[in-house]
Motif scaffolding. Structure first.
Motif, PDB file in Angstrom:
ATOM      1  N   GLY A 153      54.146  20.308  54.626  1.00  0.00           N
ATOM      2  CA  GLY A 153      55.237  20.791  55.455  1.00  0.00           C
ATOM      3  C   GLY A 153      55.437  22.282  55.288  1.00  0.00           C
ATOM      4  N   ALA A 154      56.585  22.767  55.767  1.00  0.00           N
ATOM      5  CA  ALA A 154      56.861  24.197  55.727  1.00  0.00           C
ATOM      6  C   ALA A 154      57.540  24.627  54.432  1.00  0.00           C
ATOM      7  CB  ALA A 154      57.737  24.585  56.918  1.00  0.00           C
ATOM      8  N   ALA A 155      58.163  23.690  53.712  1.00  0.00           N
ATOM      9  CA  ALA A 155      58.877  24.028  52.483  1.00  0.00           C
ATOM     10  C   ALA A 155      57.895  24.371  51.362  1.00  0.00           C
ATOM     11  CB  ALA A 155      59.773  22.871  52.066  1.00  0.00           C
ATOM     12  N   LEU A 156      58.350  25.199  50.429  1.00  0.00           N
ATOM     13  CA  LEU A 156      57.514  25.651  49.323  1.00  0.00           C
ATOM     14  C   LEU A 156      57.825  24.874  48.053  1.00  0.00           C
ATOM     15  CD1 LEU A 156      57.717  29.523  49.808  1.00  0.00           C
ATOM     16  CD2 LEU A 156      56.003  27.935  50.708  1.00  0.00           C
ATOM     17  N   GLN A 157      56.845  24.841  47.148  1.00  0.00           N
ATOM     18  CA  GLN A 157      57.045  24.240  45.840  1.00  0.00           C
ATOM     19  C   GLN A 157      56.229  24.999  44.803  1.00  0.00           C
ATOM     20  OE1 GLN A 157      55.637  20.196  45.808  1.00  0.00           O
ATOM     21  NE2 GLN A 157      53.539  20.731  46.326  1.00  0.00           N
ATOM     22  N   GLU A 158      56.616  24.864  43.552  1.00  0.00           N
ATOM     23  CA  GLU A 158      55.869  25.471  42.457  1.00  0.00           C
ATOM     24  C   GLU A 158      54.827  24.482  41.950  1.00  0.00           C
ATOM     25  OE1 GLU A 158      58.811  26.684  39.604  1.00  0.00           O
ATOM     26  OE2 GLU A 158      59.019  28.652  40.565  1.00  0.00           O
ATOM     27  N   VAL A 159      53.631  25.000  41.715  1.00  0.00           N
ATOM     28  CA  VAL A 159      52.508  24.150  41.321  1.00  0.00           C
ATOM     29  C   VAL A 159      51.879  24.700  40.043  1.00  0.00           C
ATOM     30  CG1 VAL A 159      50.293  23.167  42.018  1.00  0.00           C
ATOM     31  CG2 VAL A 159      52.036  23.652  43.748  1.00  0.00           C
ATOM     32  N   SER A 160      51.787  23.850  39.040  1.00  0.00           N
ATOM     33  CA  SER A 160      51.076  24.189  37.810  1.00  0.00           C
ATOM     34  C   SER A 160      49.790  23.377  37.751  1.00  0.00           C
ATOM     35  CB  SER A 160      51.964  23.928  36.591  1.00  0.00           C
ATOM     36  OG  SER A 160      53.140  24.715  36.648  1.00  0.00           O
ATOM     37  N   GLY A 161      49.085  23.460  36.626  1.00  0.00           N
ATOM     38  CA  GLY A 161      47.796  22.779  36.567  1.00  0.00           C
ATOM     39  C   GLY A 161      47.545  22.058  35.256  1.00  0.00           C
ATOM     40  N   THR A 162      46.685  21.045  35.320  1.00  0.00           N
ATOM     41  CA  THR A 162      46.178  20.351  34.142  1.00  0.00           C
ATOM     42  C   THR A 162      44.661  20.229  34.283  1.00  0.00           C
ATOM     43  OG1 THR A 162      46.542  18.178  35.166  1.00  0.00           O
ATOM     44  CG2 THR A 162      48.277  19.024  33.733  1.00  0.00           C
ATOM     45  N   VAL A 163      43.968  20.307  33.176  1.00  0.00           N
ATOM     46  CA  VAL A 163      42.510  20.259  33.185  1.00  0.00           C
ATOM     47  C   VAL A 163      42.009  18.841  33.398  1.00  0.00           C
ATOM     48  CG1 VAL A 163      40.436  20.573  31.765  1.00  0.00           C
ATOM     49  CG2 VAL A 163      42.214  22.322  31.766  1.00  0.00           C
ATOM     50  N   ASN A 164      41.003  18.699  34.260  1.00  0.00           N
ATOM     51  CA  ASN A 164      40.282  17.436  34.408  1.00  0.00           C
ATOM     52  C   ASN A 164      39.159  17.426  33.378  1.00  0.00           C
ATOM     53  OD1 ASN A 164      38.824  15.189  35.171  1.00  0.00           O
ATOM     54  ND2 ASN A 164      37.960  16.150  37.007  1.00  0.00           N
ATOM     55  N   ALA A 184      30.685  24.407  32.283  1.00  0.00           N
ATOM     56  CA  ALA A 184      31.506  24.297  31.081  1.00  0.00           C
ATOM     57  C   ALA A 184      32.938  24.755  31.356  1.00  0.00           C
ATOM     58  CB  ALA A 184      30.901  25.132  29.959  1.00  0.00           C
ATOM     59  N   ILE A 185      33.894  23.926  30.965  1.00  0.00           N
ATOM     60  CA  ILE A 185      35.304  24.302  31.074  1.00  0.00           C
ATOM     61  C   ILE A 185      35.588  25.388  30.044  1.00  0.00           C
ATOM     62  CG2 ILE A 185      37.679  23.492  30.856  1.00  0.00           C
ATOM     63  CD1 ILE A 185      36.671  20.690  31.577  1.00  0.00           C
ATOM     64  N   PRO A 186      36.144  26.526  30.452  1.00  0.00           N
ATOM     65  CA  PRO A 186      36.415  27.595  29.486  1.00  0.00           C
ATOM     66  C   PRO A 186      37.246  27.089  28.306  1.00  0.00           C
ATOM     67  CG  PRO A 186      36.719  28.418  31.718  1.00  0.00           C
ATOM     68  CD  PRO A 186      36.501  26.935  31.833  1.00  0.00           C
ATOM     69  N   VAL A 187      36.836  27.451  27.114  1.00  0.00           N
ATOM     70  CA  VAL A 187      37.539  27.021  25.913  1.00  0.00           C
ATOM     71  C   VAL A 187      38.962  27.585  25.926  1.00  0.00           C
ATOM     72  CG1 VAL A 187      37.585  27.131  23.397  1.00  0.00           C
ATOM     73  CG2 VAL A 187      35.393  26.905  24.597  1.00  0.00           C
ATOM     74  N   GLY A 188      39.932  26.709  25.716  1.00  0.00           N
ATOM     75  CA  GLY A 188      41.320  27.136  25.677  1.00  0.00           C
ATOM     76  C   GLY A 188      42.041  27.070  27.008  1.00  0.00           C
ATOM     77  N   LEU A 189      41.347  26.641  28.076  1.00  0.00           N
ATOM     78  CA  LEU A 189      41.986  26.608  29.394  1.00  0.00           C
ATOM     79  C   LEU A 189      43.153  25.630  29.420  1.00  0.00           C
ATOM     80  CD1 LEU A 189      42.071  27.453  32.364  1.00  0.00           C
ATOM     81  CD2 LEU A 189      40.397  25.656  32.850  1.00  0.00           C
ATOM     82  N   ALA A 248      36.821  33.939  32.610  1.00  0.00           N
ATOM     83  CA  ALA A 248      35.695  33.004  32.522  1.00  0.00           C
ATOM     84  C   ALA A 248      35.785  31.955  33.617  1.00  0.00           C
ATOM     85  CB  ALA A 248      35.663  32.343  31.153  1.00  0.00           C
ATOM     86  N   LEU A 249      37.000  31.487  33.904  1.00  0.00           N
ATOM     87  CA  LEU A 249      37.194  30.498  34.965  1.00  0.00           C
ATOM     88  C   LEU A 249      36.772  31.069  36.317  1.00  0.00           C
ATOM     89  CD1 LEU A 249      38.327  27.734  35.922  1.00  0.00           C
ATOM     90  CD2 LEU A 249      40.559  28.879  36.156  1.00  0.00           C
ATOM     91  N   ALA A 256      25.164  23.095  36.358  1.00  0.00           N
ATOM     92  CA  ALA A 256      25.005  23.368  37.788  1.00  0.00           C
ATOM     93  C   ALA A 256      25.240  24.830  38.151  1.00  0.00           C
ATOM     94  CB  ALA A 256      25.952  22.482  38.600  1.00  0.00           C
ATOM     95  N   SER A 257      25.850  25.593  37.225  1.00  0.00           N
ATOM     96  CA  SER A 257      26.038  27.023  37.452  1.00  0.00           C
ATOM     97  C   SER A 257      24.910  27.835  36.839  1.00  0.00           C
ATOM     98  CB  SER A 257      27.373  27.488  36.849  1.00  0.00           C
ATOM     99  OG  SER A 257      28.450  26.903  37.526  1.00  0.00           O
ATOM    100  N   LEU A 258      23.924  27.115  36.264  1.00  0.00           N
ATOM    101  CA  LEU A 258      22.772  27.727  35.586  1.00  0.00           C
ATOM    102  C   LEU A 258      23.174  28.461  34.325  1.00  0.00           C
ATOM    103  CD1 LEU A 258      20.660  28.992  38.645  1.00  0.00           C
ATOM    104  CD2 LEU A 258      20.660  26.771  37.493  1.00  0.00           C
ATOM    105  N   ASN A 259      24.242  27.987  33.677  1.00  0.00           N
ATOM    106  CA  ASN A 259      24.602  28.456  32.350  1.00  0.00           C
ATOM    107  C   ASN A 259      23.969  27.523  31.328  1.00  0.00           C
ATOM    108  OD1 ASN A 259      26.370  30.668  32.956  1.00  0.00           O
ATOM    109  ND2 ASN A 259      27.892  29.168  33.638  1.00  0.00           N
ATOM    110  N   PRO A 260      23.453  28.047  30.208  1.00  0.00           N
ATOM    111  CA  PRO A 260      22.861  27.182  29.195  1.00  0.00           C
ATOM    112  C   PRO A 260      23.873  26.156  28.690  1.00  0.00           C
ATOM    113  CG  PRO A 260      22.330  29.492  28.781  1.00  0.00           C
ATOM    114  CD  PRO A 260      23.351  29.476  29.864  1.00  0.00           C
ATOM    115  N   SER A 261      23.423  24.898  28.582  1.00  0.00           N
ATOM    116  CA  SER A 261      24.287  23.825  28.110  1.00  0.00           C
ATOM    117  C   SER A 261      23.909  23.483  26.680  1.00  0.00           C
ATOM    118  CB  SER A 261      24.125  22.584  29.009  1.00  0.00           C
ATOM    119  OG  SER A 261      24.884  21.506  28.495  1.00  0.00           O
TER     120      SER A 261
END
Length: 205
Positions: free
Chosen positions: A53-64, A71-76, A155-156, A196-201
């Protein structure tokens, strides 16, 4: 990689150059908040269908923690707990099976599986990223204030761009071995696995 910020937009017509980009093979990062017209971006590009809709909200995040494209950045996860919320439109998003989210949306104390930052690859192999919030500059600023640097957020962002810009035709498992051996010579092999980003695993079996 093309970055489209609040484009397509609810308040203005979509430029022809953007329509051409949507139909091309160029990887695209879609980023935007309440003014972003998510509903008019092809589903095969974003991997999501959005109702808002047109109304706004605040959005935070959690890591999957099940995310595996890079690789998920350490400390994210720890940083997301205190970083300021982004701005988005009230609504909900339904992800297709082709979309992989690294960060889910959190609305106050309510944790969802709606993507905040995710990646999609369609049947043609085209890669896209979606960032469903506005104000990521606040994350970088707050991270610098709290830690003296913004390494985790940097890093993200770097991993996001690198993944979108990487190709599928590059070998992700590489073995190095001598081309020629002398009799009774000891053989040594070395191998490296890349994500998949061609970073060494370092966590592959």
């Amino acid at each position: 990689v093309i970055v489209l910020h609040n484009i397509p937009n609810l308040k203005s017509p979509t430029p022809k150059a953007v329509t051409k980009a949507l139909n091309s093979d160029v990887p695209i990062l879609f980023a935007g908040g309440a003014e972003m017209d998510w509903e008019h971006i092809p589903l095969e590009r974003t991997g999501i269908s959005v109702e808002h809709g047109a109304a706004l909200q605040e959005v935070s995040g959690t890591v999957n923690k099940g995310f595996s494209l890079f690789a998920i950045p350490v400390g994210l996860d720890k940083e997301l707990a205190y970083l300021p919320p982004l701005t988005g439109a009230i609504g909900k998003a339904k992800s297709s099976k082709s979309l992989q989210s690294i960060i889910y949306q959190r609305l106050d104390a309510l944790e969802t599986v709606w993507p905040l930052l995710g990646f999609n690859k369609d049947a043609l192999g085209r890669r896209s990223g979606i960032f469903m919030g506005e104000g990521i500059w606040r994350w970088r600023m707050e991270s610098s204030i709290q830690n003296g640097n913004s390494n985790v957020i940097d890093a993200l962002i770097n991993n996001t761009v690198q993944y979108l810009d990487s190709r599928d035709d590059v070998r992700r498992f590489r073995v190095v071995a001598p081309k020629r051996l002398e009799q009774d010579e000891r053989v040594a092999f070395s191998a490296q696995v890349y994500d998949a980003s061609l970073n060494p695993s370092t966590d592959s079996d």
